[in-house]
Design a protein around this motif. Structure first.
Motif, PDB file in Angstrom:
ATOM      1  N   THR A  17      -5.346  -0.711  -3.429  1.00 52.05           N
ATOM      2  CA  THR A  17      -4.177  -1.534  -3.707  1.00 52.05           C
ATOM      3  C   THR A  17      -4.306  -2.037  -5.149  1.00 52.05           C
ATOM      4  OG1 THR A  17      -5.308  -3.539  -2.999  1.00 52.05           O
ATOM      5  CG2 THR A  17      -4.073  -2.305  -1.310  1.00 52.05           C
ATOM      6  N   GLN A 125       6.394  -1.815   1.891  1.00 45.85           N
ATOM      7  CA  GLN A 125       5.171  -1.074   1.628  1.00 45.85           C
ATOM      8  C   GLN A 125       5.537   0.243   0.935  1.00 45.85           C
ATOM      9  OE1 GLN A 125       1.908  -1.327   1.913  1.00 45.85           O
ATOM     10  NE2 GLN A 125       1.633  -3.239   3.045  1.00 45.85           N
ATOM     11  N   ALA A 127       3.708   3.746  -1.193  1.00 41.88           N
ATOM     12  CA  ALA A 127       2.448   4.477  -1.334  1.00 41.88           C
ATOM     13  C   ALA A 127       2.697   5.772  -2.082  1.00 41.88           C
ATOM     14  CB  ALA A 127       1.837   4.762   0.037  1.00 41.88           C
ATOM     15  N   HIS A 136      -1.495   2.268  -2.426  1.00 42.68           N
ATOM     16  CA  HIS A 136      -0.481   1.640  -1.568  1.00 42.68           C
ATOM     17  C   HIS A 136      -0.409   0.156  -1.911  1.00 42.68           C
ATOM     18  CE1 HIS A 136      -3.579  -0.187   1.152  1.00 42.68           C
ATOM     19  NE2 HIS A 136      -4.273   0.846   0.727  1.00 42.68           N
ATOM     20  N   GLY A 137       0.738  -0.425  -1.639  1.00 42.45           N
ATOM     21  CA  GLY A 137       0.922  -1.836  -1.923  1.00 42.45           C
ATOM     22  C   GLY A 137       2.271  -2.299  -1.422  1.00 42.45           C
ATOM     23  N   ARG A 138       2.493  -3.609  -1.525  1.00 47.48           N
ATOM     24  CA  ARG A 138       3.726  -4.208  -1.019  1.00 47.48           C
ATOM     25  C   ARG A 138       4.537  -4.762  -2.179  1.00 47.48           C
ATOM     26  NH1 ARG A 138       5.042  -6.047   4.072  1.00 47.48           N
ATOM     27  NH2 ARG A 138       2.871  -5.785   4.739  1.00 47.48           N
ATOM     28  N   TYR A 175       3.785   0.612  -8.603  1.00 57.78           N
ATOM     29  CA  TYR A 175       4.827   0.330  -7.609  1.00 57.78           C
ATOM     30  C   TYR A 175       6.072   1.161  -7.900  1.00 57.78           C
ATOM     31  CZ  TYR A 175       2.482  -3.904  -5.800  1.00 57.78           C
ATOM     32  OH  TYR A 175       1.616  -4.792  -5.216  1.00 57.78           O
TER      33      TYR A 175
END
Length: 276
Positions: A17, A125, A127, A136-138, A175
């Motif tokens: 992340t 989310q 990825a 991956h991340g939010r 992102y």
């Protein structure tokens, strides 16, 4: 033959992340304590500024779930008050004062939004993969404007971010790359929305700038993976994951376990990062 086939097997991707990459880049020792040590060392007390940030993010997330006729600034403030996180404040009076201050932030911020302009996604989310990373991340919010996606990241800290901050953020660039690939829309613009000041920092990424951020993230990932391999092969723990003492040590969750960090930076109260 078997050895040749094993030697030619693809290298395992580094799952990460933005926080994981930043942790190693800031301080390999903190990275080890966070992601490798099991059980992890006990952390210090919670931080009040983290409670403010979590409360604001949660309120803005829930605001978009409210039916459109009730999607008002007053509702945003009510959502924040309803699930205020009280950890880390000096006392109840300070917590209450900051609750109202944060409620005012989200009310002022949502007053400047079009409640009918539904984001493409909220707290989404995302990825993607590169030759080295399984990233991956939010994302706080993904807008769709003119057929293109825009990454929106909320900020609640003391200092208002600049366009250079937005441009230099590998997290935002990754992102954007991941969101564009997943949703099959161009995604080049990233924005930092600073609620205390009402300012917005903007960057427009190109293929070249995105590639630079990918290379930087891959370099950090390779260093972290190699350090982990050295540790598992028997290397000295501090040689594989040395500390990086500096001003950030005052805010480290693992400060109590790091004499080098305590030597170079003062202790901070859990509410010290709050603006006056």
């Amino acid at each position: 033959m078997d050895q040749m086939e094993l030697a030619e097997m693809p290298r395992r991707l580094f799952s990460c992340t933005p926080s994981r990459l930043a942790s190693f880049e800031d301080c390999p020792r903190r990275y080890r304590m966070t992601y490798l040590d099991r059980p992890a060392p006990p952390k210090g007390p919670p931080w009040a500024h983290t409670s403010v940030g979590v409360s604001v993010h949660n309120a803005l997330h829930r605001w978009w779930d409210v039916p459109l006729p009730a999607r008002t600034p007053e509702r945003a403030g009510a959502l924040l008050r309803a699930r205020w996180v009280e950890d880390g404040f000096r006392d109840g009076a300070q917590s209450a004062a900051w609750r109202e201050r944060a409620a005012g932030m989200v009310e002022a911020y949502t007053a400047g939004l079009d409640p009918a302009a539904e984001p493409r996604a909220v707290e989404r989310q995302v990825a993607t993969r590169t030759d080295t990373l399984a990233f991956h991340g939010r994302v706080d919010r993904l807008d769709e404007r003119g057929g293109e996606l825009v990454v929106v990241d909320y900020k609640t800290g003391r200092r208002a971010p600049t366009d250079d901050d937005a441009r230099g953020s590998s997290a935002l660039a990754l992102y954007a790359l991941a969101a564009g690939r997943m949703l099959r829309r161009p995604c080049r613009r990233v924005e930092l929305h600073h609620l205390p000041s009402g300012t917005v920092a903007v960057a427009e990424h190109t293929e070249e700038s995105t590639a630079r951020h990918v290379r930087r993230a891959e370099s950090v990932a390779r260093d972290a993976a190699e350090a982990t391999e050295r540790l598992r092969a028997g290397a000295d723990v501090d040689a594989a994951f040395p500390p990086t003492p500096g001003p950030l040590c005052s805010w480290c969750d693992f400060r109590r376990h790091c004499p080098q960090g305590r030597a170079v930076s003062p202790d901070r109260e859990p509410w010290a990062a709050l603006a006056e």
